[in-house]
Scaffold this motif. Sequence first.
Motif, PDB file in Angstrom:
ATOM      1  N   TYR A  90     -36.806 107.188  50.816  1.00 50.28           N
ATOM      2  CA  TYR A  90     -35.536 107.395  50.321  1.00 50.28           C
ATOM      3  C   TYR A  90     -34.993 108.761  51.215  1.00 50.28           C
ATOM      4  CZ  TYR A  90     -31.594 109.520  47.862  1.00 50.28           C
ATOM      5  OH  TYR A  90     -30.397 110.104  47.631  1.00 50.28           O
ATOM      6  N   TYR A  91     -35.963 109.604  51.326  1.00 54.65           N
ATOM      7  CA  TYR A  91     -35.532 110.917  52.154  1.00 54.65           C
ATOM      8  C   TYR A  91     -35.448 110.578  53.581  1.00 54.65           C
ATOM      9  CZ  TYR A  91     -36.442 113.580  47.852  1.00 54.65           C
ATOM     10  OH  TYR A  91     -36.484 114.270  46.729  1.00 54.65           O
ATOM     11  N   GLU A  92     -36.315 109.865  54.189  1.00 58.69           N
ATOM     12  CA  GLU A  92     -36.294 109.570  55.404  1.00 58.69           C
ATOM     13  C   GLU A  92     -34.820 108.524  55.787  1.00 58.69           C
ATOM     14  OE1 GLU A  92     -37.028 108.860  59.736  1.00 58.69           O
ATOM     15  OE2 GLU A  92     -37.813 110.250  58.035  1.00 58.69           O
ATOM     16  N   GLY A 119     -42.084 119.415  55.134  1.00 60.28           N
ATOM     17  CA  GLY A 119     -41.470 117.908  55.186  1.00 60.28           C
ATOM     18  C   GLY A 119     -40.038 118.034  55.142  1.00 60.28           C
ATOM     19  N   TYR A 120     -39.491 117.175  54.226  1.00 64.56           N
ATOM     20  CA  TYR A 120     -38.083 117.115  54.290  1.00 64.56           C
ATOM     21  C   TYR A 120     -37.427 118.322  53.510  1.00 64.56           C
ATOM     22  CZ  TYR A 120     -39.076 112.229  55.371  1.00 64.56           C
ATOM     23  OH  TYR A 120     -39.137 111.129  55.988  1.00 64.56           O
ATOM     24  N   THR A 121     -36.523 118.971  54.169  1.00 66.26           N
ATOM     25  CA  THR A 121     -35.779 120.009  53.868  1.00 66.26           C
ATOM     26  C   THR A 121     -34.465 120.092  54.109  1.00 66.26           C
ATOM     27  OG1 THR A 121     -37.840 121.455  54.859  1.00 66.26           O
ATOM     28  CG2 THR A 121     -35.860 122.467  54.621  1.00 66.26           C
ATOM     29  N   LEU A 122     -33.710 120.488  52.927  1.00 73.59           N
ATOM     30  CA  LEU A 122     -32.247 120.835  53.050  1.00 73.59           C
ATOM     31  C   LEU A 122     -31.955 121.977  53.683  1.00 73.59           C
ATOM     32  CD1 LEU A 122     -29.877 119.973  50.006  1.00 73.59           C
ATOM     33  CD2 LEU A 122     -29.558 121.688  51.690  1.00 73.59           C
ATOM     34  N   VAL A 123     -31.567 122.131  54.855  1.00 72.73           N
ATOM     35  CA  VAL A 123     -31.165 123.450  55.555  1.00 72.73           C
ATOM     36  C   VAL A 123     -29.687 123.744  55.010  1.00 72.73           C
ATOM     37  CG1 VAL A 123     -31.166 124.286  57.715  1.00 72.73           C
ATOM     38  CG2 VAL A 123     -32.509 122.423  57.398  1.00 72.73           C
ATOM     39  N   ALA A 124     -29.785 124.511  54.316  1.00 76.00           N
ATOM     40  CA  ALA A 124     -28.461 124.919  53.509  1.00 76.00           C
ATOM     41  C   ALA A 124     -27.518 125.452  54.215  1.00 76.00           C
ATOM     42  CB  ALA A 124     -28.748 125.758  52.118  1.00 76.00           C
ATOM     43  N   ARG A 125     -26.257 124.936  54.421  1.00 78.12           N
ATOM     44  CA  ARG A 125     -25.031 125.431  54.688  1.00 78.12           C
ATOM     45  C   ARG A 125     -24.201 126.255  53.588  1.00 78.12           C
ATOM     46  NH1 ARG A 125     -22.834 121.260  55.784  1.00 78.12           N
ATOM     47  NH2 ARG A 125     -21.364 121.089  54.135  1.00 78.12           N
ATOM     48  N   VAL A 145     -16.290 116.867  56.028  1.00 79.31           N
ATOM     49  CA  VAL A 145     -17.836 116.738  56.317  1.00 79.31           C
ATOM     50  C   VAL A 145     -18.389 115.867  55.353  1.00 79.31           C
ATOM     51  CG1 VAL A 145     -19.988 117.900  56.348  1.00 79.31           C
ATOM     52  CG2 VAL A 145     -18.074 119.146  57.209  1.00 79.31           C
ATOM     53  N   PRO A 146     -18.701 114.656  55.480  1.00 82.52           N
ATOM     54  CA  PRO A 146     -19.150 113.494  55.040  1.00 82.52           C
ATOM     55  C   PRO A 146     -20.580 114.061  54.059  1.00 82.52           C
ATOM     56  CG  PRO A 146     -19.915 113.080  57.192  1.00 82.52           C
ATOM     57  CD  PRO A 146     -18.938 114.234  57.124  1.00 82.52           C
ATOM     58  N   VAL A 147     -20.815 113.701  52.751  1.00 80.04           N
ATOM     59  CA  VAL A 147     -21.901 114.121  52.085  1.00 80.04           C
ATOM     60  C   VAL A 147     -22.547 113.264  51.242  1.00 80.04           C
ATOM     61  CG1 VAL A 147     -20.593 115.016  50.312  1.00 80.04           C
ATOM     62  CG2 VAL A 147     -22.498 116.066  50.588  1.00 80.04           C
ATOM     63  N   THR A 148     -23.819 113.134  51.198  1.00 76.98           N
ATOM     64  CA  THR A 148     -24.519 112.203  50.169  1.00 76.98           C
ATOM     65  C   THR A 148     -25.166 113.121  48.814  1.00 76.98           C
ATOM     66  OG1 THR A 148     -24.928 110.559  51.867  1.00 76.98           O
ATOM     67  CG2 THR A 148     -26.139 110.355  49.872  1.00 76.98           C
ATOM     68  N   THR A 149     -24.942 112.666  47.653  1.00 73.40           N
ATOM     69  CA  THR A 149     -25.681 113.507  46.692  1.00 73.40           C
ATOM     70  C   THR A 149     -27.198 112.768  46.512  1.00 73.40           C
ATOM     71  OG1 THR A 149     -23.612 114.022  45.816  1.00 73.40           O
ATOM     72  CG2 THR A 149     -25.356 114.208  44.280  1.00 73.40           C
ATOM     73  N   VAL A 150     -27.809 114.074  46.378  1.00 73.95           N
ATOM     74  CA  VAL A 150     -29.202 113.505  46.124  1.00 73.95           C
ATOM     75  C   VAL A 150     -29.727 114.050  44.556  1.00 73.95           C
ATOM     76  CG1 VAL A 150     -31.764 113.769  46.424  1.00 73.95           C
ATOM     77  CG2 VAL A 150     -30.245 113.730  48.429  1.00 73.95           C
ATOM     78  N   SER A 151     -30.070 112.830  43.721  1.00 73.12           N
ATOM     79  CA  SER A 151     -30.214 113.151  42.348  1.00 73.12           C
ATOM     80  C   SER A 151     -31.273 112.626  41.663  1.00 73.12           C
ATOM     81  CB  SER A 151     -28.924 112.588  41.488  1.00 73.12           C
ATOM     82  OG  SER A 151     -28.679 111.375  41.716  1.00 73.12           O
ATOM     83  N   ALA A 152     -31.450 112.863  40.509  1.00 76.95           N
ATOM     84  CA  ALA A 152     -32.891 112.413  39.744  1.00 76.95           C
ATOM     85  C   ALA A 152     -32.803 110.678  39.795  1.00 76.95           C
ATOM     86  CB  ALA A 152     -32.677 112.831  38.375  1.00 76.95           C
ATOM     87  N   ALA A 153     -31.465 110.087  39.754  1.00 73.63           N
ATOM     88  CA  ALA A 153     -31.360 108.818  39.728  1.00 73.63           C
ATOM     89  C   ALA A 153     -31.367 108.101  41.062  1.00 73.63           C
ATOM     90  CB  ALA A 153     -29.948 108.396  39.196  1.00 73.63           C
ATOM     91  N   SER A 154     -31.247 108.928  42.089  1.00 74.10           N
ATOM     92  CA  SER A 154     -31.173 108.329  43.311  1.00 74.10           C
ATOM     93  C   SER A 154     -32.563 108.479  44.065  1.00 74.10           C
ATOM     94  CB  SER A 154     -30.252 109.052  44.396  1.00 74.10           C
ATOM     95  OG  SER A 154     -30.738 110.268  44.437  1.00 74.10           O
ATOM     96  N   VAL A 155     -33.384 109.238  43.533  1.00 79.64           N
ATOM     97  CA  VAL A 155     -35.098 109.135  43.964  1.00 79.64           C
ATOM     98  C   VAL A 155     -35.809 108.421  43.359  1.00 79.64           C
ATOM     99  CG1 VAL A 155     -36.911 110.881  44.702  1.00 79.64           C
ATOM    100  CG2 VAL A 155     -34.461 111.506  44.629  1.00 79.64           C
ATOM    101  N   PRO A 156     -36.607 107.450  44.063  1.00 76.52           N
ATOM    102  CA  PRO A 156     -37.477 106.503  43.507  1.00 76.52           C
ATOM    103  C   PRO A 156     -38.710 107.392  42.763  1.00 76.52           C
ATOM    104  CG  PRO A 156     -37.023 105.645  45.383  1.00 76.52           C
ATOM    105  CD  PRO A 156     -36.450 107.029  45.386  1.00 76.52           C
TER     106      PRO A 156
END
Length: 613
Positions: free
Chosen positions: A190-192, A280-286, A150-161
């Motif tokens: 970014y989230y969009e 709004g933007y929600t990580l639906v956790a698997r 399953v492909p994945v992108t990491t969201v972190s402090a550095a990635s969010v403007p």
Amino acid sequence: MSRSTSHSFSRSRLAALAVACAAVSGTLATLPAHPAAAADVAIHDIQGATRISPLTGQQVTGVTGVVTGVRTYGSSRGFWFQDTRPDADPATSEGVFVFTSSTPTVKAGDAVTVSATVSEYVPGGASSGNQSLTELTKPTVTVNSSGNPVPVTTVSAASVPSAYAPQGDPAANGSVNKLPLRPRAYALDYYESLEGQNVRVGSSRVVTASDAYGELWVTVKPHENRTKRGGTRYASYEDQNGGRLQIQSLGALDDFPAADVGDVLTGATEGPLDFNQYGGYTLVARELGDLRQSGVERETTRAQKSGELAVATYNVENLDPSDATFDAHAAAIVDHLRSPDIVSLEEIQDNNGAKNDGTVAADATMRKLIDAIVAAGGPRYDWRSIDPENNKDGGEPGGNIRQVFLFNPDRVSFTDRPGGDATTPVGVTSAHGKAALTASPGRVAPGDAAWANSRKPLAGEFTFRGKSVFVIANHFASKGGDQGLTSQYQPPARSSETQRHAQATVVNAFAKDVLKAQPDADVITLGDINDFEFSGTTQRLEAGGGLWSAIKSLPKHERYTYDYQGNSQVLDQILISPSVRAKKAFAYDSVHINSEFHDQISDHDPQVLRFRP
């Protein structure tokens, strides 16, 4: 606030989880596996570089990807899938939700080919002002293989403007929906750009406690406006805290952690990034990280000294005799607030709560609370209030919420002057340089349009050690109807503040009437103001220098009374007149016993002011 909303509302699990659904019927056909046909379009072509798909309403075929998450409950059944061959454009998402209506039979790791209709759905409806969610409807699905990574992108402090959102397009009434996404410039963009993709956050601090719907909020920016106890403070309209992210469970509610603010989800939390009307933007956790508790405890303020008057405000959230929280509220007042001399209570309901039969009296509610306080070891408080007209003060229909003064007769006396009722305005007189209320208790300008379908202020005159103290108890109009921070309209409209501005102007004028009659009068204006210490509402309360919000005497990281969508914020305030502020020994405390906890008995923290009249 009964967000209240401000900031309490109730909803069913189905409604809370039925996000991203479309009002269409879909079918899911899982066909025998065969070699995938060449895709006519890719997912990034469907998503496009704005919030609106360039293919909206069109049929697409041969769309390939790997399933990253499956929703099997509620009216929003479906699955997310993601292209494993991304394009070079950071603005185009590689994932999308497929609305099936029936329970999907695919599973995470399945490689699928989908033919469907491209649709744009606005969670909550167009009137909500929410952004649009791109999805596929009426799908036909072919499973090509299973067990794929399953492909994945990491969201972190550095990635969010750091910047939160772009200015909306003036030609589109301020909407950002059709603006080109700039994911390196704005947090919402970014989230969009990740909408529908499988994302992962590492160990993340909880900034709104878990609730009954399998939801909590974390921050991926741990140093962003951090409060003393681990939350994220809402500092201004221009500082919305882009590190906040809602976490929702794809699994059973029983498996969701009971988390408080300051706790940490350790390790990885991973799942598709959705958009819903409840945040709004929600990580639906698997996959959910493990909960590490911080051990945050409910605060206890110090007791007032013999020469200090302690005045508190506490929203007890629709309290009526059928509730099971009386002992807990009593313990809060006795053990954590240390039995203040005067307590302004907000959201006291009538004797049968939400039963809408014309009952307006609240003596049974108050008797039960006072008895519980005595049983908890506190004083036998006396109380004063004015019953509202039936269903004229807003709140839960039939509940007839109102403000009530509790006071300890062993420490303070109430000056009773007849004449106050639901519709008669209280006035101010002056004799020998001393102010007095024409009615005590009395309601402030109850016929003014500012109070339409809203609680009218309750004014009372107290005496402490021979000195008069004037107290005005408030519960301003809620924030219901305001556009959310993730609205498609930027900046979002705060339509509800129009009424609060009018209410603040009325209360400010009444406080000035008291101070005109007696410039050195001790005037306390307090309650659930339903607005921030930096808001236009507070500015209007403070206009002319008659009042000042004492919560601003606290360090910034301690200024909050409520927690909403990951933002610790001020809704409850105590404003003081110049004579009180001039007493350098005054002390203010926001006593955090509710807002940060998953087992809260109210959604508001109480406030306490101590001073020497």
